[in-house]
Design a protein around this motif. Structure first.
Motif, PDB file in Angstrom:
ATOM      1  N   CYS A 329      -5.797  66.045 -11.241  1.00  0.00           N
ATOM      2  CA  CYS A 329      -6.301  67.091 -10.960  1.00  0.00           C
ATOM      3  C   CYS A 329      -5.678  68.502 -10.839  1.00  0.00           C
ATOM      4  O   CYS A 329      -6.561  69.372 -10.443  1.00  0.00           O
ATOM      5  N   ASP A 331      -4.546  69.979 -13.534  1.00  0.00           N
ATOM      6  CA  ASP A 331      -4.438  70.953 -14.498  1.00  0.00           C
ATOM      7  C   ASP A 331      -6.035  70.837 -15.022  1.00  0.00           C
ATOM      8  O   ASP A 331      -6.781  69.935 -14.607  1.00  0.00           O
ATOM      9  N   GLU A 332      -6.094  71.935 -15.456  1.00  0.00           N
ATOM     10  CA  GLU A 332      -7.678  71.951 -16.070  1.00  0.00           C
ATOM     11  C   GLU A 332      -7.361  72.399 -17.695  1.00  0.00           C
ATOM     12  O   GLU A 332      -6.480  73.390 -17.886  1.00  0.00           O
ATOM     13  N   PRO A 333      -8.203  71.876 -18.664  1.00  0.00           N
ATOM     14  CA  PRO A 333      -9.208  70.785 -18.377  1.00  0.00           C
ATOM     15  C   PRO A 333      -8.473  69.508 -17.626  1.00  0.00           C
ATOM     16  O   PRO A 333      -7.355  69.179 -17.753  1.00  0.00           O
ATOM     17  N   TYR A 334      -9.196  68.846 -17.009  1.00  0.00           N
ATOM     18  CA  TYR A 334      -8.996  67.785 -16.324  1.00  0.00           C
ATOM     19  C   TYR A 334      -8.853  66.626 -17.287  1.00  0.00           C
ATOM     20  O   TYR A 334      -9.198  66.612 -18.485  1.00  0.00           O
ATOM     21  N   ARG A 335      -7.693  65.714 -16.875  1.00  0.00           N
ATOM     22  CA  ARG A 335      -6.934  64.389 -17.731  1.00  0.00           C
ATOM     23  C   ARG A 335      -7.477  63.370 -16.993  1.00  0.00           C
ATOM     24  O   ARG A 335      -7.019  62.912 -15.776  1.00  0.00           O
ATOM     25  N   ARG A 345      -9.481  64.522 -22.167  1.00  0.00           N
ATOM     26  CA  ARG A 345      -9.434  65.624 -21.455  1.00  0.00           C
ATOM     27  C   ARG A 345     -10.889  66.227 -21.618  1.00  0.00           C
ATOM     28  O   ARG A 345     -11.419  66.108 -22.363  1.00  0.00           O
ATOM     29  N   ARG A 347     -13.373  69.604 -19.654  1.00  0.00           N
ATOM     30  CA  ARG A 347     -13.575  70.632 -18.932  1.00  0.00           C
ATOM     31  C   ARG A 347     -14.369  70.427 -17.635  1.00  0.00           C
ATOM     32  O   ARG A 347     -14.407  71.100 -16.566  1.00  0.00           O
ATOM     33  N   ALA A 348     -15.091  69.477 -17.530  1.00  0.00           N
ATOM     34  CA  ALA A 348     -16.072  69.176 -16.415  1.00  0.00           C
ATOM     35  C   ALA A 348     -16.175  67.617 -16.479  1.00  0.00           C
ATOM     36  O   ALA A 348     -16.013  67.149 -17.444  1.00  0.00           O
ATOM     37  N   ARG A 521     -13.265  69.522  -5.787  1.00  0.00           N
ATOM     38  CA  ARG A 521     -12.667  70.066  -6.821  1.00  0.00           C
ATOM     39  C   ARG A 521     -13.652  70.768  -7.447  1.00  0.00           C
ATOM     40  O   ARG A 521     -14.563  70.110  -8.195  1.00  0.00           O
ATOM     41  N   GLY A 523     -15.708  72.028 -10.710  1.00  0.00           N
ATOM     42  CA  GLY A 523     -16.143  71.456 -12.057  1.00  0.00           C
ATOM     43  C   GLY A 523     -16.006  69.940 -11.997  1.00  0.00           C
ATOM     44  O   GLY A 523     -16.135  69.053 -12.979  1.00  0.00           O
ATOM     45  N   TYR A 555     -20.736  76.350 -13.988  1.00  0.00           N
ATOM     46  CA  TYR A 555     -19.503  76.144 -14.090  1.00  0.00           C
ATOM     47  C   TYR A 555     -18.743  76.485 -15.414  1.00  0.00           C
ATOM     48  O   TYR A 555     -17.760  77.362 -15.412  1.00  0.00           O
TER      49      TYR A 555
END
Length: 561
Positions: A329, A331-335, A345, A347-348, A521, A523, A555
């Motif tokens: 959680c 880092d974005e993009p989410y992994r 990975r 982005r949403a 969170r 996104g 978003y």
């Protein structure tokens, strides 16, 4: 893709309307000359030499062919390697089935007929353009592809062979996975089928190594994991792990599939991650009769299958047998971490992992799971308890649907609930059917207290919680459909959960202005049964999955508001 000798020979009014091979006009339609002219804009004409191989079982990403002259024979090889032609496609017919909408390994082979053949060959990318741009032709193709897969399943063509004792938990585990992923399967029950012994001898197998999956090429998988099986059969799609998707949907139940359909159709690069098979809990329902638009009802498996194809038609990718074990959680993009060590990975993220039925608190329950205790009532489970007494535990719609379905084949169905009745938790149409059925008995204020049997369930005792009276019956199957435990262990520590483990959303998560489905969170959204306060119905899950895409667009593209 029907064998030449299964063409109907009976009077037309004697045909089986449920067999796609006997519905030639829909399963193997011929395009009009005008349609062929339109389709020709997407491909190129090719000449094929007699018996030239066009596609082979196990290929991924095959092309689409319209026959202009001659034939393309769709065939499979039997256990001895001999060719069995399933269907010769003739002028203005087209090849393919559902695997053309994804990148799974195909189930059959195709070759030019004995005479010179001329075809219109359309590459995969151009086939997708065709489907998007020519809706009337796409409807004909889609219907034919669905019926062809149903035909392969019904006639067990292009099938894997599953060998093992039918009542084994592992045999059932593999059979459930194959059935729910619409993979044709021949099951040889080593306890009943005379042919099973020959297979065991051929592969030098012992009973201790069962169950076994026999793959094309006579390769045997001994009691594989679901991931191993999916990879070996080509059920799992290949995709580039370096890709950053616009949207990752975790869970392919009704809510997740709805989010995938609307996300992909609105231009989002979408991937769906599913640990077992499309459909979720709803996918195991024998028939849903109060879902809008299906007046005769539809099975959960069929509904999920159609939704999956619909999502893939718009370009969504589907990764089956890939469980998500965690989310990074910070880092974005989410992994999203997968159980095979890989990661996706995005982005949403939409969390649609749903809920699972709770286990009964009775001694020996785990020992009989898969060997007398089940969490789904499909045709497969029903076959295991034909002419036997069974118990359905639970008072919700899933339990009611299971009881009605099982009453068609079981000797008797006992419905056990801890409450005073069904009216508060079950739709009235199901309550009425249960009350009118002579094959179903309702036992209120009741709970199971004892299970009997060595390797499989043979008897069950239950107690009336008010009177204390106990009843013992020779029951061979229990269908446990009580309560719901959310599948949220993988997000604990990342998202806010309520006291029962469901994902908190909307104003309660501090994101009310964004969307009622937004989590704590940005996104990351939750829809369907996994969401705290959700209505546990298929229709509401589908509604939430479709509506959440609007918030995802806001978003991802805030400047467009």
């Amino acid at each position: 893709m029907a064998t030449a000798d299964v063409a109907p020979t009976r009077p037309e009014n004697d045909l089986d309307p449920t067999d796609p091979w006997q519905r030639e006009a829909q399963t193997f339609p011929r395009l009009t000359p005008e349609m062929v002219a339109r389709v020709s804009r997407y491909g190129a004409v090719e000449e094929l030499a007699p018996q030239m191989e066009v596609f082979s079982r196990g290929d991924r990403g095959r092309d689409f062919f319209v026959i202009l002259e001659g034939t393309i024979e769709v065939y499979e090889r039997d256990d001895d390697g001999a060719v069995a032609v399933l269907r010769p496609h003739v002028e203005r017919e087209f090849t393919g089935e559902l695997d053309l909408f994804n990148d799974r390994a195909i189930l059959v082979n195709g070759r030019a007929g004995p005479a010179a053949t001329r075809v219109l060959r359309i590459k995969r990318a151009d086939f997708r353009r065709l489907v998007q741009s020519e809706p009337d032709i796409a409807e004909i193709i889609m219907r034919a592809f669905i019926l062809r897969r149903v035909g392969l399943l019904r006639h067990k063509q292009g099938a894997a062979v599953l060998i093992g004792p039918a009542h084994s938990a592992d045999t059932l585990r593999l059979q459930q996975f194959l059935n729910r992923n619409a993979y044709p399967t021949r099951v040889l029950d080593t306890e009943q089928d005379a042919d099973a012994g020959g297979f065991l001898e051929c592969f030098s197998l012992t009973a201790a190594e069962l169950p076994v999956i026999v793959l094309p090429g006579h390769r045997a998988l001994r009691n594989p994991s679901l991931a191993e099986l999916a990879d070996a059969l080509g059920i799992t799609e290949d995709f580039d792990h370096a890709t950053v998707f616009d949207l990752a949907v975790v869970g392919a139940g009704p809510a997740g599939l709805a989010a995938a359909v609307y996300g992909a159709s609105e231009g989002l690069q979408t991937i769906v991650l599913e640990s077992i098979a499309p459909g979720g809990q709803a996918g195991t329902s024998s028939k849903i009769e109060n879902y809008l638009g299906f007046p005769t009802g539809i099975s959960g498996e069929a509904l999920a299958g159609r939704a999956q194809v619909q999502a893939q038609k718009f370009g969504a990718r589907l990764a089956v047998s890939r469980a998500v074990t965690g989310i990074d959680c910070d880092d974005e993009p989410y992994r999203l971490k997968l159980d095979d060590g890989a990661a996706i990975r995005a982005r949403a993220v939409v969390i649609a992992t749903g809920a699972r039925y709770r286990k009964l608190d009775v001694p020996g329950f785990e020992r009989f799971e898969g060997q007398g205790i089940y969490y789904a009532a499909t045709a497969m489970e029903a076959n295991l308890c034909q002419a036997a007494e069974v118990i359905v535990v639970g008072g919700g719609n899933s339990a009611g649907q299971a009881a009605v379905f099982l009453s068609r084949t079981a000797r008797h169905v006992h419905v056990l609930v801890r409450s005073a009745g069904l009216a508060a938790t079950m739709s009235d149409y199901l309550v009425q059917r249960i009350e009118r059925s002579g094959q179903i008995s309702l036992h209120v204020h009741s709970e199971i207290v004892a299970l009997e049997g060595e390797t499989t369930l043979v008897a069950v005792a239950w107690r009336n919680r008010q009177s204390g009276e106990q009843t013992r019956r020779p029951v061979s199957a229990i269908f446990a459909m009580i309560g719901a435990e959310p599948n949220t262990g993988w997000v604990d520590g990342c998202l806010e959960l309520d006291a029962k483990g469901f994902v908190v959303t909307g104003a309660d998560a501090g994101q009310g202005a964004d969307s009622p489905y937004a989590t704590s969170r940005p996104g990351v959204y939750a829809v369907g049964d996994v969401r705290s306060g959700s209505v546990k119905r298929v229709a509401s899950g589908v509604g939430e999955g479709s509506v959440v895409v609007q918030a995802i667009h806001r978003y991802l593209h805030p400047a467009s508001d």
